[in-house]
Design a protein around this motif. Sequence first.
Motif, PDB file in Angstrom:
ATOM      1  N   ILE A  20       3.881   6.416 -10.999  1.00 19.48           N
ATOM      2  CA  ILE A  20       4.472   6.514  -9.593  1.00 19.48           C
ATOM      3  C   ILE A  20       3.198   6.559  -8.750  1.00 19.48           C
ATOM      4  O   ILE A  20       2.199   7.326  -8.811  1.00 19.48           O
ATOM      5  CB  ILE A  20       5.511   7.518  -9.125  1.00 19.48           C
ATOM      6  N   CYS A  21       3.087   5.733  -7.499  1.00 22.57           N
ATOM      7  CA  CYS A  21       2.056   5.634  -6.662  1.00 22.57           C
ATOM      8  C   CYS A  21       2.596   5.733  -5.362  1.00 22.57           C
ATOM      9  O   CYS A  21       3.757   5.439  -5.021  1.00 22.57           O
ATOM     10  CB  CYS A  21       1.572   4.031  -6.756  1.00 22.57           C
ATOM     11  N   CYS A  22       1.893   6.283  -4.641  1.00 22.50           N
ATOM     12  CA  CYS A  22       0.737   7.150  -4.808  1.00 22.50           C
ATOM     13  C   CYS A  22       0.446   8.484  -4.197  1.00 22.50           C
ATOM     14  O   CYS A  22       1.422   8.859  -3.235  1.00 22.50           O
ATOM     15  CB  CYS A  22      -0.522   6.305  -4.216  1.00 22.50           C
ATOM     16  N   PHE A  23      -0.345   9.295  -4.633  1.00 25.70           N
ATOM     17  CA  PHE A  23      -0.460  10.665  -4.075  1.00 25.70           C
ATOM     18  C   PHE A  23      -1.829  11.091  -3.581  1.00 25.70           C
ATOM     19  O   PHE A  23      -2.844  10.834  -4.335  1.00 25.70           O
ATOM     20  CB  PHE A  23      -0.048  11.681  -5.166  1.00 25.70           C
ATOM     21  N   PRO A  24      -2.146  11.976  -2.374  1.00 21.86           N
ATOM     22  CA  PRO A  24      -3.364  12.180  -2.100  1.00 21.86           C
ATOM     23  C   PRO A  24      -3.998  13.001  -2.810  1.00 21.86           C
ATOM     24  O   PRO A  24      -3.277  14.129  -3.407  1.00 21.86           O
ATOM     25  CB  PRO A  24      -3.260  12.530  -0.543  1.00 21.86           C
ATOM     26  N   SER A  42      -7.626  17.797  -2.630  1.00 23.15           N
ATOM     27  CA  SER A  42      -9.117  18.410  -2.008  1.00 23.15           C
ATOM     28  C   SER A  42      -9.387  17.315  -0.712  1.00 23.15           C
ATOM     29  O   SER A  42     -10.494  17.631  -0.204  1.00 23.15           O
ATOM     30  CB  SER A  42     -10.081  18.317  -3.002  1.00 23.15           C
ATOM     31  N   SER A  43      -8.629  16.314  -0.556  1.00 15.65           N
ATOM     32  CA  SER A  43      -9.129  15.212   0.420  1.00 15.65           C
ATOM     33  C   SER A  43      -8.787  15.932   1.765  1.00 15.65           C
ATOM     34  O   SER A  43      -8.059  16.811   1.816  1.00 15.65           O
ATOM     35  CB  SER A  43      -8.196  14.058   0.354  1.00 15.65           C
ATOM     36  N   PRO A  44      -9.677  15.553   2.829  1.00 20.20           N
ATOM     37  CA  PRO A  44      -9.566  16.621   3.864  1.00 20.20           C
ATOM     38  C   PRO A  44      -8.042  16.203   4.796  1.00 20.20           C
ATOM     39  O   PRO A  44      -7.623  16.782   5.309  1.00 20.20           O
ATOM     40  CB  PRO A  44     -10.746  15.763   4.866  1.00 20.20           C
ATOM     41  N   SER A  45      -7.730  14.683   4.823  1.00 15.55           N
ATOM     42  CA  SER A  45      -6.354  14.441   5.372  1.00 15.55           C
ATOM     43  C   SER A  45      -5.707  13.423   4.888  1.00 15.55           C
ATOM     44  O   SER A  45      -6.306  12.681   4.286  1.00 15.55           O
ATOM     45  CB  SER A  45      -6.911  14.115   6.946  1.00 15.55           C
ATOM     46  N   GLU A  46      -4.348  13.161   4.978  1.00 15.00           N
ATOM     47  CA  GLU A  46      -3.676  12.192   4.405  1.00 15.00           C
ATOM     48  C   GLU A  46      -3.757  10.949   5.113  1.00 15.00           C
ATOM     49  O   GLU A  46      -3.552   9.881   4.894  1.00 15.00           O
ATOM     50  CB  GLU A  46      -2.214  12.593   4.409  1.00 15.00           C
ATOM     51  N   THR A  47      -4.423  11.301   6.575  1.00 12.06           N
ATOM     52  CA  THR A  47      -4.443   9.964   7.399  1.00 12.06           C
ATOM     53  C   THR A  47      -5.692   9.179   7.218  1.00 12.06           C
ATOM     54  O   THR A  47      -6.022   8.092   7.966  1.00 12.06           O
ATOM     55  CB  THR A  47      -4.491  10.535   8.909  1.00 12.06           C
ATOM     56  N   GLY A  48      -6.458   9.565   6.167  1.00 10.37           N
ATOM     57  CA  GLY A  48      -7.642   8.642   6.055  1.00 10.37           C
ATOM     58  C   GLY A  48      -7.559   7.266   5.269  1.00 10.37           C
ATOM     59  O   GLY A  48      -6.367   6.786   5.213  1.00 10.37           O
ATOM     60  N   VAL A  49      -8.331   6.569   4.848  1.00 10.45           N
ATOM     61  CA  VAL A  49      -8.246   5.242   4.445  1.00 10.45           C
ATOM     62  C   VAL A  49      -7.833   5.584   2.972  1.00 10.45           C
ATOM     63  O   VAL A  49      -8.451   5.916   2.271  1.00 10.45           O
ATOM     64  CB  VAL A  49      -9.774   4.478   4.312  1.00 10.45           C
ATOM     65  N   ALA A  50      -6.827   4.886   2.436  1.00  7.01           N
ATOM     66  CA  ALA A  50      -6.451   4.728   0.999  1.00  7.01           C
ATOM     67  C   ALA A  50      -7.444   3.884   0.050  1.00  7.01           C
ATOM     68  O   ALA A  50      -7.732   2.738   0.439  1.00  7.01           O
ATOM     69  CB  ALA A  50      -5.104   4.083   0.726  1.00  7.01           C
ATOM     70  N   ARG A  51      -7.935   4.566  -0.798  1.00  4.28           N
ATOM     71  CA  ARG A  51      -8.859   3.953  -1.648  1.00  4.28           C
ATOM     72  C   ARG A  51      -8.587   4.288  -3.101  1.00  4.28           C
ATOM     73  O   ARG A  51      -7.742   5.250  -3.409  1.00  4.28           O
ATOM     74  CB  ARG A  51     -10.445   4.489  -1.343  1.00  4.28           C
ATOM     75  N   ASN A  52      -9.217   3.329  -4.037  1.00  9.84           N
ATOM     76  CA  ASN A  52      -8.888   3.777  -5.569  1.00  9.84           C
ATOM     77  C   ASN A  52      -9.945   5.071  -5.860  1.00  9.84           C
ATOM     78  O   ASN A  52     -10.940   5.034  -5.424  1.00  9.84           O
ATOM     79  CB  ASN A  52      -9.493   2.416  -6.423  1.00  9.84           C
ATOM     80  N   THR A  53      -9.360   5.836  -6.921  1.00 13.69           N
ATOM     81  CA  THR A  53     -10.123   6.818  -7.179  1.00 13.69           C
ATOM     82  C   THR A  53     -11.615   6.327  -7.726  1.00 13.69           C
ATOM     83  O   THR A  53     -12.465   7.134  -7.954  1.00 13.69           O
ATOM     84  CB  THR A  53      -9.485   7.732  -8.286  1.00 13.69           C
ATOM     85  N   SER A  54     -11.765   5.180  -8.341  1.00 14.34           N
ATOM     86  CA  SER A  54     -13.070   4.778  -8.821  1.00 14.34           C
ATOM     87  C   SER A  54     -13.992   4.509  -7.762  1.00 14.34           C
ATOM     88  O   SER A  54     -15.261   4.125  -8.049  1.00 14.34           O
ATOM     89  CB  SER A  54     -12.584   3.723  -9.866  1.00 14.34           C
ATOM     90  N   ASP A  55     -13.457   4.253  -6.455  1.00 16.35           N
ATOM     91  CA  ASP A  55     -14.485   3.832  -5.382  1.00 16.35           C
ATOM     92  C   ASP A  55     -15.237   4.918  -4.789  1.00 16.35           C
ATOM     93  O   ASP A  55     -14.902   6.123  -5.108  1.00 16.35           O
ATOM     94  CB  ASP A  55     -13.552   3.399  -4.178  1.00 16.35           C
ATOM     95  N   VAL A  95       0.876  -1.297  -0.154  1.00 14.36           N
ATOM     96  CA  VAL A  95       0.003  -0.105  -0.120  1.00 14.36           C
ATOM     97  C   VAL A  95       0.828   1.140  -0.025  1.00 14.36           C
ATOM     98  O   VAL A  95       1.250   1.669   0.762  1.00 14.36           O
ATOM     99  CB  VAL A  95      -0.927   0.160   1.337  1.00 14.36           C
ATOM    100  N   TRP A  96       1.239   1.579  -1.226  1.00 12.47           N
ATOM    101  CA  TRP A  96       2.086   2.776  -1.420  1.00 12.47           C
ATOM    102  C   TRP A  96       1.418   4.105  -1.026  1.00 12.47           C
ATOM    103  O   TRP A  96       0.124   4.289  -1.334  1.00 12.47           O
ATOM    104  CB  TRP A  96       2.779   2.685  -2.735  1.00 12.47           C
ATOM    105  N   GLY A  97       2.228   5.079  -0.698  1.00 11.51           N
ATOM    106  CA  GLY A  97       1.451   6.477  -0.459  1.00 11.51           C
ATOM    107  C   GLY A  97       1.206   6.433   0.966  1.00 11.51           C
ATOM    108  O   GLY A  97       1.752   7.352   1.784  1.00 11.51           O
ATOM    109  N   PRO A  98       0.176   5.769   1.699  1.00  3.08           N
ATOM    110  CA  PRO A  98      -0.148   5.948   3.214  1.00  3.08           C
ATOM    111  C   PRO A  98       0.797   5.329   4.101  1.00  3.08           C
ATOM    112  O   PRO A  98       0.900   5.865   5.228  1.00  3.08           O
ATOM    113  CB  PRO A  98      -1.255   4.992   3.206  1.00  3.08           C
ATOM    114  N   ASN A  99       1.831   4.543   3.444  1.00  5.54           N
ATOM    115  CA  ASN A  99       3.245   4.309   3.973  1.00  5.54           C
ATOM    116  C   ASN A  99       4.206   5.089   4.028  1.00  5.54           C
ATOM    117  O   ASN A  99       5.055   4.763   4.469  1.00  5.54           O
ATOM    118  CB  ASN A  99       3.483   2.649   3.771  1.00  5.54           C
ATOM    119  N   LYS A 100       3.821   6.288   3.407  1.00  6.16           N
ATOM    120  CA  LYS A 100       4.927   7.442   3.577  1.00  6.16           C
ATOM    121  C   LYS A 100       6.177   7.012   2.538  1.00  6.16           C
ATOM    122  O   LYS A 100       7.241   7.530   2.587  1.00  6.16           O
ATOM    123  CB  LYS A 100       5.449   7.495   4.987  1.00  6.16           C
ATOM    124  N   MET A 101       5.785   6.006   1.422  1.00  2.00           N
ATOM    125  CA  MET A 101       6.852   5.829   0.629  1.00  2.00           C
ATOM    126  C   MET A 101       6.155   5.771  -0.807  1.00  2.00           C
ATOM    127  O   MET A 101       5.049   5.753  -0.736  1.00  2.00           O
ATOM    128  CB  MET A 101       7.334   4.356   0.881  1.00  2.00           C
TER     129      MET A 101
END
Length: 379
Positions: free
Chosen positions: A250-254, A257-270, A190-196
């Motif tokens: 490259i994966c991934c970037f929040p 407009s999302s409220p916070s980087e600490t939320g749940v990582a989801r695909n943009t189609s969800d 899970v790239w992005g939320p793991n700070k990598m």
Amino acid sequence: MKRLVCFVALLLITVPAWSAKNVTLAELTDMLKTLHQANKSDADVAAALKQVQMTEELTREKMNDVAEFVPGQLSTEQLYVLEARSAMMPPPPAAIPPAAAPDAAAQKAILDKADDYAAKTYDQLPALTASKATRRFQDNVEAVAPAAGKRSSANAEVSPYQFVHFLNSTTADIVSEHGIERPAAKDKTVWGPNKMIGIQEPDPSLNEVYKEAKDAGSIKWLRWQMVAGTQVAVFAFDVPKKKSHLTVNICCFPNPSSPSETGVARNTSDSVPANDVIWHNYKSVLPYHGQFFIDPGTGTVVRMIAQADLKSSEVVHQQDTRIDYGTVTVGGKPLVLPVKTVIDTEVVPNGDVSPGSTSERTTLFTAEYSNYQPAGGAK
């Protein structure tokens, strides 16, 4: 020498307003010798190395030459950082062979051999498997206030060079077809939320890059250079976007407009609840430039550098790739294959590139390949 001692002393003073000091290989060697003579600790030497930036390529051979002046793990780690950060740079002038540049006819002959090699030898490589060991070095961007880019309210100017450090090492099985690498198993990280970040495209294909550079008519003589004891011809090239198939993914970037980087990582189609972060890849076909390092006798490409031409308005600011090729015996046959890669990246991890709010993350990847085997166990 007195001037050098003063320079080293300055390096060991913690000054918030410090910016990286450009040094040559000779200056780096003298600096390490001076620190060694002063019996500086491993932490002190590492702190000094964090505050320099190479202006010339730091080779593995040169690292071995100065190893006796490096007191421990922390300073050794910083030498590997400098090696990776300088991988795209030229050698010092003294290391460039004095031979005159070949004339136009000789240059064409070298390039014709390289063209034939890329299309008829490298592109015809059999399917292979291998083990890929990757070291990841990353800056501590969290130590820099995200609201002020590289400048924090606590420290007027904090150089990201001071924070690059070894993060982890991983080993993975890969499959190579026609010299193009792909993972043997799906990456579930899970790239992005793991700070990598995770690079989602294979390294540039030698045959495709050579073909695009040739079609662009941009291959130009640069210099001679010694690589692994052989004098090679170095040619520079530029590939415009209309000729390019180089994809940076490259994966991934929040989503900013999302409220916070600490939320749940989801695909943009969800369908994403209001408090969740939408994470997405940066993916684009880009113009690029680089260099071919060619054995003039055989046309074999022993090194290739490809540097994407990116804009500061994008969340990815840099992706430079260097691939070193070497002779490997596989199934009793000598094949020229990738043996080492270096990738230097710079991204905006929070996805926000608006003025005054950009924080940048540097990630360096160095990978070495081993245990090449015919795919499927074929002989």
